[in-house]
Enzyme design. Structure first.
Site, short mmCIF file in Angstrom:
data_model
loop_
_atom_site.label_atom_id
_atom_site.label_comp_id
_atom_site.label_asym_id
_atom_site.label_seq_id
_atom_site.Cartn_x
_atom_site.Cartn_y
_atom_site.Cartn_z
N GLY A 17 30.40 59.72 23.11
CA GLY A 17 29.86 60.16 21.82
C GLY A 17 30.73 61.26 21.22
N LYS B 175 27.22 62.12 12.01
CA LYS B 175 28.38 62.76 12.65
C LYS B 175 29.66 62.67 11.83
CE LYS B 175 26.01 63.37 16.57
NZ LYS B 175 26.18 62.54 17.74
N SER C 45 23.45 61.88 24.40
CA SER C 45 22.39 60.92 24.09
C SER C 45 22.94 59.57 23.62
CB SER C 45 21.46 61.52 23.03
OG SER C 45 22.19 61.90 21.89
N GLY D 117 31.65 68.10 22.98
CA GLY D 117 31.30 69.17 23.91
C GLY D 117 29.97 69.85 23.64
N GLU E 239 35.46 64.94 29.81
CA GLU E 239 35.59 63.91 28.76
C GLU E 239 37.02 63.81 28.26
OE1 GLU E 239 31.11 63.90 26.81
OE2 GLU E 239 32.62 65.22 25.96
O1 LIG Z 1 29.47 67.34 25.91
C1 LIG Z 1 28.94 66.39 25.33
C2 LIG Z 1 29.63 65.32 24.64
O2 LIG Z 1 30.85 65.68 24.06
C3 LIG Z 1 28.80 64.46 23.72
O3 LIG Z 1 29.48 63.24 23.62
C4 LIG Z 1 28.58 65.01 22.34
O4 LIG Z 1 28.01 66.30 22.45
C5 LIG Z 1 27.67 64.10 21.50
O5 LIG Z 1 26.42 64.02 22.07
P1 LIG Z 1 25.24 63.16 21.46
O6 LIG Z 1 25.61 61.73 21.60
O7 LIG Z 1 24.03 63.53 22.27
O8 LIG Z 1 25.10 63.59 20.03
#
Ligand SMILES: O=C[C@H](O)[C@H](O)[C@H](O)COP(=O)(O)O
Length: 223
Positions: free
Chosen positions: A84, A123, A30, A97, A105
């Site tokens: 992210g 985070k 996201s 992940g 990634e």
């Molecule tokens: O596999 C997904 C990635 O590593 C994303 O970057 C991670 O899960 C963060 O996702 P979000 O920005 O939706 O919190």
């Protein structure tokens, strides 16, 4: 300010680093999607870049937004990637992940000169491990890997989508593994890499140049 707004603020700050003729890695999730939307605006205003997506989902989004793509196997390095994270520490150790895209990634990050992580303020952690470590495993080795994870004092579970195992873009499984708070991420990372059948995991060490975290209506930089 909510967390979605913090992601967007971080994304807007990160895209300021893009320049003409750069090869740009596009993250998944996201937070990355806010960045991709901003990148699409810059491209439509004349920015000349070529992008490498980190997942099929990101590839579809980039294509829909007319961001020019390049095959990763035609390049030897990537100038900048915006991605992210699920957790990060101030010394730039990450868990990634949550969306299952960790393998591509990590490969993209390994090729990248400037890996920029964008995140909302939820985070940031002192020690990684509250978020379970996503581990990509070939289906044939799933049970073996679960047992090996147990030997490392982890509790692993195969990620499910309803009644069926979640499949990565490589048609592999994801094990989400709880190791508690991880005091030695480098050692755990190495041990996981040594398990046959595991093709990647979500502990990212030494791959990140900078974290741009949205906090309220501004950003905090970790580098
Ligand atoms: O596999 C997904 C990635 O590593 C994303 O970057 C991670 O899960 C963060 O996702 P979000 O920005 O939706 O919190």
């Amino acid at each position: 300010m909510n967390l979605e707004q913090e992601k967007e603020i971080a994304a807007k700050e990160a895209v300021k680093l893009l320049r003409d003729n750069m090869i740009v890695g596009l993250g998944t999730g996201s937070s990355s999607f806010y960045a991709i939307r901003e990148i699409a605006k810059l491209v439509s205003n004349g920015l000349k870049i070529k992008a490498v997506p980190t997942s099929n989902k990101t590839k579809e989004l980039a294509e829909a937004l007319n961001i020019p793509l390049i095959d990763i196997n035609l390049i030897n390095s990537i100038d900048i990637t915006i991605d992210g994270a699920d957790e990060f520490t101030s010394d730039l150790i990450l868990i990634k992940g949550g969306g299952g895209a960790l393998l591509r990634e990590k490969i993209v990050a390994s090729l990248t000169k400037q890996e920029i992580i964008i995140a909302d303020s939820s985070k940031e952690v002192k020690q990684i491990g509250k978020f379970k470590v996503p581990i990509e495993v070939i289906p044939f080795a799933s049970n073996y890997a679960l047992n090996q994870i147990k030997i490392l004092n982890g509790i692993g579970k195969i990620r499910m989508t309803g009644d069926t195992p979640f499949k990565t873009d490589q048609a592999n499984n994801i094990i989400d593994a709880d190791f508690g708070l991880i005091s030695d991420p480098a050692s755990l990372s190495k041990k996981l890499n040594e398990i046959n059948g595991i093709v990647g995991h979500g502990i990212f060490i030494g791959l990140t140049s900078k974290v741009i975290m949205g906090k309220g209506d501004s950003t905090v930089i970790f580098d």
